[in-house]
Design an enzyme around this catalytic site. Structure first.
Site, short mmCIF file in Angstrom:
data_model
loop_
_atom_site.label_atom_id
_atom_site.label_comp_id
_atom_site.label_asym_id
_atom_site.label_seq_id
_atom_site.Cartn_x
_atom_site.Cartn_y
_atom_site.Cartn_z
N PHE A 12 0.83 -1.21 0.00
CA PHE A 12 0.00 0.00 0.00
C PHE A 12 0.87 1.28 0.00
O PHE A 12 0.88 2.05 -0.98
CB PHE A 12 -0.92 -0.09 1.22
CG PHE A 12 -1.54 1.19 1.68
CD1 PHE A 12 -2.18 2.05 0.79
CD2 PHE A 12 -1.52 1.53 3.04
CE1 PHE A 12 -2.76 3.23 1.23
CE2 PHE A 12 -2.10 2.70 3.49
CZ PHE A 12 -2.71 3.55 2.58
N ILE A 13 1.66 1.47 1.04
CA ILE A 13 2.44 2.71 1.14
C ILE A 13 3.60 2.70 0.13
O ILE A 13 3.85 3.69 -0.57
CB ILE A 13 2.98 2.88 2.58
CG1 ILE A 13 1.82 3.02 3.56
CG2 ILE A 13 3.91 4.10 2.66
CD1 ILE A 13 2.23 3.01 5.04
N GLY A 37 1.51 -7.56 -0.81
CA GLY A 37 1.59 -6.62 -1.92
C GLY A 37 1.24 -7.30 -3.24
O GLY A 37 1.07 -8.51 -3.30
N TYR A 139 4.51 -6.52 17.49
CA TYR A 139 4.70 -5.66 16.32
C TYR A 139 5.34 -4.33 16.74
O TYR A 139 6.35 -3.89 16.18
CB TYR A 139 3.34 -5.43 15.64
CG TYR A 139 3.32 -4.38 14.57
CD1 TYR A 139 3.78 -4.66 13.29
CD2 TYR A 139 2.84 -3.09 14.84
CE1 TYR A 139 3.76 -3.67 12.30
CE2 TYR A 139 2.82 -2.11 13.86
CZ TYR A 139 3.27 -2.41 12.59
OH TYR A 139 3.26 -1.45 11.62
N GLY A 268 -6.67 -5.80 24.20
CA GLY A 268 -5.45 -4.98 24.16
C GLY A 268 -5.62 -3.69 23.36
O GLY A 268 -4.63 -3.08 22.96
P1 NAD Z 1 1.49 -3.58 3.17
O1 NAD Z 1 1.20 -4.93 3.78
O2 NAD Z 1 0.58 -3.09 2.11
O3 NAD Z 1 2.98 -3.52 2.65
C1 NAD Z 1 4.02 -4.32 3.12
C2 NAD Z 1 4.76 -4.91 1.93
O4 NAD Z 1 5.85 -5.70 2.41
C3 NAD Z 1 3.89 -5.82 1.06
O5 NAD Z 1 4.07 -5.52 -0.30
C4 NAD Z 1 4.39 -7.23 1.39
O6 NAD Z 1 4.21 -8.12 0.32
C5 NAD Z 1 5.84 -6.96 1.72
N1 NAD Z 1 6.44 -7.96 2.61
C6 NAD Z 1 5.93 -8.49 3.74
N2 NAD Z 1 6.77 -9.40 4.25
C7 NAD Z 1 7.87 -9.42 3.43
C8 NAD Z 1 9.08 -10.15 3.43
N3 NAD Z 1 9.35 -11.07 4.38
N4 NAD Z 1 9.97 -9.91 2.45
C9 NAD Z 1 9.71 -9.01 1.46
N5 NAD Z 1 8.58 -8.30 1.40
C10 NAD Z 1 7.66 -8.50 2.38
O7 NAD Z 1 1.52 -2.57 4.41
P2 NAD Z 1 1.68 -0.98 4.44
O8 NAD Z 1 0.50 -0.45 5.15
O9 NAD Z 1 2.03 -0.47 3.10
O10 NAD Z 1 2.92 -0.84 5.44
C11 NAD Z 1 4.22 -0.42 5.01
C12 NAD Z 1 5.08 -0.20 6.25
O11 NAD Z 1 4.52 0.82 7.08
C13 NAD Z 1 5.22 -1.43 7.15
O12 NAD Z 1 6.52 -1.49 7.65
C14 NAD Z 1 4.22 -1.16 8.26
O13 NAD Z 1 4.57 -1.85 9.45
C15 NAD Z 1 4.35 0.34 8.40
N6 NAD Z 1 3.18 0.98 9.02
C16 NAD Z 1 1.97 0.99 8.39
C17 NAD Z 1 0.89 1.64 9.00
C18 NAD Z 1 -0.46 1.71 8.36
O14 NAD Z 1 -1.36 2.30 8.97
N7 NAD Z 1 -0.66 1.18 7.18
C19 NAD Z 1 1.06 2.26 10.25
C20 NAD Z 1 2.31 2.19 10.86
C21 NAD Z 1 3.37 1.58 10.23
C1 UD1 Z 2 -2.92 0.53 13.03
C2 UD1 Z 2 -2.11 -0.22 12.00
C3 UD1 Z 2 -0.79 -0.66 12.53
C4 UD1 Z 2 -0.07 0.57 13.02
C5 UD1 Z 2 -0.92 1.27 14.07
C6 UD1 Z 2 -0.25 2.58 14.45
C7 UD1 Z 2 -3.52 -1.28 10.37
C8 UD1 Z 2 -4.23 -2.51 9.98
N1 UD1 Z 2 -2.86 -1.35 11.54
O1 UD1 Z 2 -3.40 -0.31 14.11
O2 UD1 Z 2 -0.01 -1.26 11.51
O3 UD1 Z 2 1.16 0.23 13.56
O4 UD1 Z 2 -2.17 1.61 13.51
O5 UD1 Z 2 -0.92 3.13 15.51
O6 UD1 Z 2 -3.55 -0.28 9.68
N2 UD1 Z 2 -12.07 -1.07 14.18
C9 UD1 Z 2 -13.44 -1.28 14.26
N3 UD1 Z 2 -14.02 -2.07 13.32
C10 UD1 Z 2 -13.32 -2.68 12.31
C11 UD1 Z 2 -11.93 -2.47 12.24
C12 UD1 Z 2 -11.33 -1.66 13.21
O7 UD1 Z 2 -14.11 -0.77 15.15
O8 UD1 Z 2 -13.94 -3.38 11.47
C13 UD1 Z 2 -11.43 -0.18 15.17
C14 UD1 Z 2 -10.36 -0.85 15.98
O9 UD1 Z 2 -10.90 -1.52 17.09
C15 UD1 Z 2 -9.48 0.33 16.37
C16 UD1 Z 2 -9.61 1.28 15.17
O10 UD1 Z 2 -10.77 0.87 14.48
O11 UD1 Z 2 -9.98 0.97 17.49
C17 UD1 Z 2 -8.40 1.25 14.25
O12 UD1 Z 2 -8.14 -0.11 13.94
P1 UD1 Z 2 -7.07 -0.55 12.81
O13 UD1 Z 2 -7.37 0.18 11.56
O14 UD1 Z 2 -7.07 -2.03 12.78
O15 UD1 Z 2 -5.70 0.05 13.32
P2 UD1 Z 2 -4.88 -0.04 14.70
O16 UD1 Z 2 -5.27 -1.21 15.49
O17 UD1 Z 2 -4.96 1.30 15.31
#
Ligand code: NAD
Ligand code: UD1
Length: 316
Positions: A12-13, A37, A139, A268
């Site tokens: 995604f990112i 991905g 995590y 949690g």
């Molecule tokens: P995502 O799952 O869409 O992207 C992660 C990518 O890493 C995917 O393309 C996946 O195929 C690849 N991947 C996973 N395991 C792998 C491995 N062992 N080797 C090679 N590639 C691998 O998730 P995202 O939301 O794009 O997250 C990107 C980064 O940002 C991650 O490090 C995630 O922990 C961090 N992050 C995301 C959020 C959020 O809200 N989306 C919040 C905080 C931190």
């Molecule tokens: C998210 C990220 C995590 C990141 C963290 C940073 C995702 C999946 N996870 O966790 O990678 O490190 O933020 O703070 O993006 N909820 C509902 N109904 C649903 C789904 C979720 O009520 O169907 C609520 C959850 O209980 C939570 C909130 O929405 O309170 C956000 O949930 P979620 O998007 O899963 O993210 P985080 O748990 O905050």
């Protein structure tokens, strides 16, 4: 023109970052195991190396000839980390160490994804970088470990780094079908299809929803800010939104009446989470954050267009 490696660039990112780099004229190489991905997320012109970020030989090969690395590959799910503690640790911390280790030969700058999950439950909002990190999930612990190893990489091995603590990132290309996806993509996917959404608990828990466009700007600025002091910055808006408010905002963006059910609270669950964006604003020079309502419209338009891949134009 520079060549950058993006680990996790098919996600995604990472795929939004790849698009931004190509648009400004840089070259992009991606290392991804395609576990969450997809190839469709990459524009033509990105070289893809398929494999595991925790494989040191492969990471060294991926790093050859690049000018810097954006390390985003991770198992980005708190829930999966709870279930497979050691397996996710191997990728989430082992992968970071493999990247930092490979970067040390040429002292390449590394910008990596940390997370607001490092903070755990905090009493003082908004959360500043100076707050004591107390992760409540494996995590979050692995993201904090990544920051510590980045410090070692700078101090002991001369590798400049910058860590970015993303809060709740949202935008097009976050898979609405995955149960591990973020709440915004789940709510948008369901409401756009006329289905009810389930709020875990009373819905008064808050999150800081930051648009992926802002996250990409932070990543690009992070490459300039990378240093041996291993700085870390929040990437957030500073605005709390309760999950209940979010459900109503998504319904408005979809043009439907909200059908909201309440389920049991998540184990949690962090009650309040919103960050202080001041330090990042000052040091990374990020502009105004994308408003939640505008960002939600992007996600809904992307879903209604059939969730297309990278050539979609849904980047801000
Ligand atoms: P995502 O799952 O869409 O992207 C992660 C990518 O890493 C995917 O393309 C996946 O195929 C690849 N991947 C996973 N395991 C792998 C491995 N062992 N080797 C090679 N590639 C691998 O998730 P995202 O939301 O794009 O997250 C990107 C980064 O940002 C991650 O490090 C995630 O922990 C961090 N992050 C995301 C959020 C959020 O809200 N989306 C919040 C905080 C931190
Ligand atoms: C998210 C990220 C995590 C990141 C963290 C940073 C995702 C999946 N996870 O966790 O990678 O490190 O933020 O703070 O993006 N909820 C509902 N109904 C649903 C789904 C979720 O009520 O169907 C609520 C959850 O209980 C939570 C909130 O929405 O309170 C956000 O949930 P979620 O998007 O899963 O993210 P985080 O748990 O905050």
């Amino acid at each position: 023109m520079a060549l950058f490696l993006i680990t996790g660039g098919c996600g995604f990112i990472g795929s939004h970052l790849a698009t931004a780099l190509l648009r400004r004229g840089d070259q992009v190489r991606v290392l991804d195991d395609l576990s969450t991905g997809s190839r469709a997320n990459l524009l033509p012109g990105c070289a893809l190396l398929e494999g595991d970020v925790a494989d040191p030989a492969l990471v060294r090969q991926a790093m050859e000839g690049v000018d810097g690395c954006f390390h985003l590959a991770a198992i980005a799910s708190v829930e999966l980390g709870m279930r497979d503690w050691l397996g996710t640790h191997r990728v989430n911390l082992g992968g970071t160490i493999a990247v930092l280790d490979a970067a040390r030969a040429a002292k390449l700058p590394v910008v990596y994804a940390s997370s607001a999950a490092v903070y755990g439950d905090q009493a003082v909002m908004p959360i500043a970088e100076s707050a004591a990190a107390r992760p409540l999930s494996s995590y979050g612990a692995d993201k904090l470990g990544s920051e510590q190893h980045a410090r070692v990489a700078g101090a002991a091995h001369g590798v400049p780094t910058c860590g970015l603590r993303f809060f709740n990132v949202f935008g097009p290309r976050q898979d609405p079908r995955s149960p591990y996806s973020g709440v915004i993509s789940i709510f948008c996917g369901r409401m756009a299809a006329g289905q009810p959404v389930t709020i875990h608990g009373d819905g008064r828990q808050t999150r800081d929803f930051v648009h992926v466009g802002q996250v990409v700007r932070a990543l690009l600025a992070g490459m300039e800010a990378a240093s041996l002091e291993a700085p870390v910055f929040n990437v957030c808006t500073g605005r709390p939104t309760s999950v209940l408010e979010l459900a109503h905002a998504v319904a408005a963006a979809c043009g439907v009446a909200p059908d909201i059910r309440h389920g049991p609270g998540r184990e949690g669950e962090i009650r309040e989470s919103y960050g202080n964006p001041a330090l990042a604003g000052e040091r990374l020079g990020l502009g105004e954050a994308v408003a939640l309502e505008d960002g939600l419209r992007d996600v809904v338009a992307w879903l209604r267009a059939g969730s297309p891949g990278a050539a979609d134009g849904f980047s801000r």
